[in-house]
Write a protein that holds these residues in place. Structure first.
Motif, PDB file in Angstrom:
ATOM      1  N   ALA B  78      15.695 -21.917 -47.466  1.00 32.13           N
ATOM      2  CA  ALA B  78      15.510 -21.464 -46.083  1.00 32.13           C
ATOM      3  C   ALA B  78      16.764 -21.716 -45.251  1.00 32.13           C
ATOM      4  O   ALA B  78      17.147 -20.876 -44.421  1.00 32.13           O
ATOM      5  CB  ALA B  78      14.314 -22.175 -45.463  1.00 32.13           C
ATOM      6  N   LYS B  82      18.756 -18.784 -43.220  1.00 32.96           N
ATOM      7  CA  LYS B  82      18.944 -18.830 -41.762  1.00 32.96           C
ATOM      8  C   LYS B  82      20.427 -18.866 -41.390  1.00 32.96           C
ATOM      9  O   LYS B  82      20.838 -18.247 -40.408  1.00 32.96           O
ATOM     10  CB  LYS B  82      18.219 -20.058 -41.198  1.00 32.96           C
ATOM     11  N   VAL B  90      12.535 -17.724 -39.786  1.00 35.38           N
ATOM     12  CA  VAL B  90      12.265 -18.279 -41.108  1.00 35.38           C
ATOM     13  C   VAL B  90      11.176 -19.354 -41.040  1.00 35.38           C
ATOM     14  O   VAL B  90      11.232 -20.266 -40.206  1.00 35.38           O
ATOM     15  CB  VAL B  90      13.552 -18.874 -41.730  1.00 35.38           C
ATOM     16  N   VAL B 117      14.193 -23.374 -38.059  1.00 38.16           N
ATOM     17  CA  VAL B 117      13.126 -22.861 -38.927  1.00 38.16           C
ATOM     18  C   VAL B 117      11.834 -23.610 -38.614  1.00 38.16           C
ATOM     19  O   VAL B 117      11.864 -24.695 -38.044  1.00 38.16           O
ATOM     20  CB  VAL B 117      13.452 -23.033 -40.437  1.00 38.16           C
ATOM     21  N   THR B 194      14.396 -27.102 -35.520  1.00 39.10           N
ATOM     22  CA  THR B 194      13.441 -27.317 -36.604  1.00 39.10           C
ATOM     23  C   THR B 194      12.102 -27.748 -36.020  1.00 39.10           C
ATOM     24  O   THR B 194      12.022 -28.745 -35.313  1.00 39.10           O
ATOM     25  CB  THR B 194      13.918 -28.409 -37.579  1.00 39.10           C
TER      26      THR B 194
END
Ligand code: SF4
Lengths: 618, 334
Positions: B78, B82, B90, B117, B194
């Motif tokens: 991931a 990204k 994502v 993400v 995140t």
């Protein structure tokens, strides 16, 4: 500077075709810098050359110790040069440990220049000398020049405002000055370099320049040095050159490929000797659309590269044997996903942590087979420092056009070694066309090009092409998860066939010599340089040998299968216990014979020749 | 932004869902499909990435781009996606075994980097796909196939791990609280940086009822405290109890209108409060918090990387291949 000014003393000048010099000293003596300066000057002078640095694994090894010795070897010539040379003609040793470690690598009657001042009781003891070798008979049979380099450097810098410790650091330039006189090299390249390097430190510029000149003048004017040597310019292809290490060349090759493919380059890496430089160099080129990602471990490095490749970048990861072992599962995944990926292994001594700073070719079978399941990956090997450029470009091109991971094998020897590189004309380097699925058509992730069997990719962001892929077996064409036995068998064969068909799209290497006869040598990778010497010498002895140096090991070249049967002896020298030979025997059922040596060092030309003669004799 | 309004059907792939009947994963799938159209992101710009495990089949069931990765490594894949294309949204779908055991290292570094993400971690406190071994979130003493005499290991708290490693959005929800779950996933997906959601998920085959005290309608209100912005931590069947902040830890008090107690605030997050809330999870005498533990704004790695590329281009000019190849000490042979 002219080299022949008003000599008071009559000195002889001899012309030599080929010279190998080894510089050796403490890690702190600036040996690599000295070697690199000698290299630049020699390259610009117009000799062909090849170099190899040989430094300790310890970052700051204690001064004066045997394991702290740092070495740098250069071979230069008025003729072609293929390797940094086996034994050296000249040893420049800055302390007793350097002398002791390097003496075995010096030719009989070779020249030794030592810094006499470093031969203190303490240093002698650290090097394990009971007696001072400059005073007993240890060095009989060599041409010894013991020069009080530290003392003379201090004298030359008597007016410098630098502290005495800083002054002592200039002594490598004094030694370099001696070498420049002895091999009739001009000083200006190094003087310019000093000026550039220490731009804002006029005292250091002054001191280093003085030391260099002092060394030169000392050799010129004292009686101990009687002979200097002239090595004429080599006849090399005209053009613009630079000196380049294997790792630098890989980086330039990768960037060239990504630019020619009009893609971003994404490198996921993790620090490991001797591959870290690839990460270091790439990280400097953000303006070339290079994204480097120093991952938390080797696994994440390759995982991120695969993710980036999936999203449309040229995905690259670089490591060495232990790191490649960690990446294994992801490499099988890339095979299953059929995504482009360049995997670089700068091989080092193994197994396990092994010999991190030494060279070896023992990861070939790891690259070929080191994954679970049937997971074939094309394998290309670079043959010399400059050749790494083309090998990297080709690896990337094949990965992108054939939707496959590609292994690029290099090793510590050519990664750190350097040679002049004829800079290619960028307009003549072909574009790399990467075709994506037509967004107007419906998308089948595992539909293939009927010729190459590569699959058509569609990047995230392509409307209407939403699809799901993973490491589970795919159904042919749709890419849906499939547990069907026949489909699995078919997919395994398709993935293998795709790699085999590559042979139609890569350059067939040419055999050097006749296509049939007594001896065929088959090699791969960094032994190329040594083998040039081996073949030249054997032919000079009147022996006919043919030589096939492999570029791709997977797939093997088309012509090899036929040629290999035409010889009485097939001999495979490798820096491992016999890996290519296993592949050749299995593939062609020939009784090939190995020549193996695994010392963490490149082959010595004579050793290989002796081994070949021994096999011929039976 | 999408020009057409998408529905949850648009995000439903043609793949047959293969979880055990009654598995908590169904609820998470349903809520995610419901949330996705609300994000206003065209589905071709969404990528779901997973590892290995029951949870990791998730991408097959969402009609967007999807990658079923290898065990534990979804964060690595991931991150690459990204960073190579920051325009993509994502998601990572993982589980307690995948994300906290084999892939624990990747998860903490993802949090630390703050790559933009969204991570959905289905915590069922068991290895389901491999048929029932204890996981890093299983309680000590648990009897499973690989621990017939009881597991000797202490469980991991994913929330504390996420907080400690610097995730900028940290939340928890439960498969049986669909509304709360949908809201939490939506907030996480909209967060820049995140975002991490631990979802308590029942594995009715190998660990049935592990979260029963939090899901049984008869007792759950006594055992859950829902963290809500600007509100005190009130819980209990009769909403009669409250968590009071005293000397750096929470204690349970009776709640009456007159008493003043700490209110939940995401903006003024204080790490000792965040951790004290997380700490309640393991305390059997106190309620388990669900909701958002942390939501803060920080530079994302992907944002900084894009900026760095721009800055270097501005400073050095866009890369010129010819210049690159002929840089360094060159010499000409005529
Ligand atoms: S094993 Fe458990 S977690 Fe896996 S699908 Fe079945 S119920 Fe769900």
């Amino acid at each position: 500077m002219s080299t022949q000014t008003s000599e008071k003393i009559q000195k002889a000048q001899k012309t030599k075709k080929r010279i190998t010099i080894r510089f050796a000293g403490d890690s702190g003596d600036g040996i690599q810098l000295t070697g690199n300066q000698f290299t630049s000057t020699t390259a610009i002078f117009g000799n062909d050359l090849s170099t190899f640095p040989d430094y300790p694994a310890e970052i700051r090894a204690p001064a004066g110790t045997l394991f702290g010795v740092s070495g740098f070897q250069i071979q230069f010539s008025s003729d072609n040069v293929h390797t940094p040379g086996d034994d050296s003609d000249v040893l420049i040793a800055m302390n007793p440990a350097a002398l002791k470690v390097s003496l075995g690598l010096l030719k009989e009657n070779g020249i030794i220049i030592v810094n006499k001042d470093a031969f203190s009781d303490r240093n002698l003891k650290l090097a394990g000398y009971d007696e001072n070798p400059l005073e007993d008979r240890t060095l009989d049979g060599y041409q010894l020049f013991d020069v009080p380099i530290t003392k003379l450097t201090r004298e030359a810098l008597i007016d410098s405002p630098l502290k005495s410790k800083e002054k002592d650091r200039c002594k490598n330039f004094f030694a370099l000055g001696i070498a420049y006189w002895m091999f009739t090299r001009p000083l200006d390249t190094t003087l310019d370099w000093i000026k550039n390097k220490f731009k804002n430190k006029p005292d250091i510029i002054e001191a280093n320049s003085l030391a260099l000149n002092a060394g030169y003048s000392y050799a010129l004017s004292t009686e101990i040095f009687t002979t200097s040597y002239q090595i004429d310019q080599a006849k090399v292809e005209p053009g613009l050159y630079r000196n380049i290490t294997g790792n630098e060349a890989i980086v330039l090759g990768l960037i060239t490929a990504s630019q020619k493919a009009k893609m971003e380059l994404f490198m996921g890496g993790y620090p490991i000797t001797p591959a870290s430089d690839i990460l270091h160099y790439l990280s400097k080129y953000r303006n070339y659309d290079v994204k480097t990602f120093q991952a938390e471990d080797e696994i994440a490095g390759v995982g991120a590269a695969i993710g980036a490749s999936y999203a449309g970048a040229l995905g690259v990861t670089a490591s060495s044997g232990p790191g490649i072992a960690l990446k294994g599962e992801f490499l099988g995944y890339a095979v299953m996903m059929e995504l482009p990926l360049v995997v670089i292994n700068i091989q080092r001594g193994g197994p396990s942590t092994g010999l991190p700073t030494k060279t070896e070719q023992a990861d070939l079978l790891q690259a070929m087979y080191g994954r679970n399941g049937e997971a074939p990956i094309p394998v290309i090997a670079a043959q010399s420092p400059a050749d790494c450029f083309e090998a990297a470009y080709e690896a990337a091109k094949i990965a992108l056009q054939f939707t496959t991971p590609v292994f690029l094998l290099s090793d510590g020897y050519i990664a750190n070694g350097a040679e002049p590189w004829l800079i290619p004309d960028t307009d003549k380097i072909p574009e790399i066309n990467v075709k994506y699925a037509d967004p107007k058509e419906s998308y089948q992730p595992y539909a293939r090009n009927p010729e190459t069997l590569s699959r058509e990719l569609s990047l995230p962001g392509t409307k209407g092409h939403e699809h799901r892929l993973g490491g589970l077996e795919k159904e042919d064409i749709t890419g849906n998860v499939s547990y069907d036995p026949d489909n699995h068998d078919k997919m395994i064969r398709l993935r293998a066939e795709k790699v085999e068909r590559l042979v139609n799209y890569i350059n067939e290497p040419k055999i050097d010599g006749d296509e049939s006869g007594d001896v065929l040598i088959v090699t791969w990778g960094s032994t190329y340089g040594t083998m040039c010497n081996v073949v030249e010498e054997m032919r000079a002895n009147g022996d006919a040998v043919s030589w096939f140096h492999l570029r791709w090991i997977n797939p093997l070249p088309k012509s090899l299968g036929k040629i290999i049967k035409n010889f009485k002896h097939v001999i495979v020298p490798e820096i491992n216990m016999g890996q290519l030979i296993k592949i050749l025997r299995a593939e062609y059922l020939v009784d090939a014979k190995p020549v193996n040596q695994v010392k963490g060092l490149p082959f010595n030309t004579q050793d290989v020749i002796d081994a070949i003669y021994a096999i011929k004799k039976g | 932004m999408s020009d057409q309004v998408l529905t949850k059907e648009d995000f439903t792939s043609d793949q047959e869902v293969r979880w055990c009947p009654g598995c908590g994963d169904y609820s998470i799938l349903a809520q995610t499909r419901k949330v996705l159209p609300q994000l206003g992101i065209p589905k071709e710009n969404i990528v779901f990435v997973s590892g290995i495990g029951c949870s990791s089949r998730f991408p097959y069931y969402i009609d967007s781009f999807g990658i079923h990765g290898i065990h534990g490594r979804a964060p690595a894949i991931a991150s690459g996606i990204k960073l190579a294309n920051p325009d993509l949204k994502v998601f990572i779908v993982t589980g307690d075994g995948d994300g906290l055991s084999i892939g624990g290292n990747h998860l903490i570094h993802l949090f630390r980097r703050n790559i933009d993400v969204t991570v959905l971690l289905f915590n069922n406190r068991i290895y389901g796909l491999t048929k029932g071994q204890y996981s890093p979130t299983s309680e000590r003493g648990k009897i499973t196939k690989s621990s017939p005499f009881g597991s000797l290991e202490n469980p991991f708290d994913p929330i504390k791990m996420a907080l400690a490693s610097g995730a900028t959005f940290v939340a928890r929800s439960v498969d049986r609280e669909p509304k709360h779950l949908a809201e939490t996933i939506k907030m996480a997906a909209e967060h820049v940086g995140t975002s991490f959601v631990e979802i308590y998920q029942n594995c009715n085959i190998f660990n049935d009822g592990t979260f029963e005290s939090l899901t049984d309608p008869k007792i759950k209100k006594d055992n859950i405290v829902v963290m809500e912005e600007g509100k005190p931590y009130i819980f209990g069947k009769e909403s009669d109890r409250v968590l009071a902040w005293e000397d750096g830890s929470f204690s349970v008090n009776m709640h009456d209108e007159a008493s003043s107690s700490l209110v939940h605030s995401l903006a003024n997050s204080n790490s000792s409060v965040e951790f004290a809330l997380a700490e309640l999870t393991m305390d059997e005498h106190k309620p388990t918090p669900i909701g958002v533990f942390r939501k803060i704004n920080k530079n994302t790695y992907d944002g900084l990387l894009t900026k760095q590329v721009e800055n270097v281009k501005e400073k050095l000019g866009s890369g010129d291949l010819e210049k690159l190849l002929s840089s360094g000490n060159t010499w000409e042979i005529k």
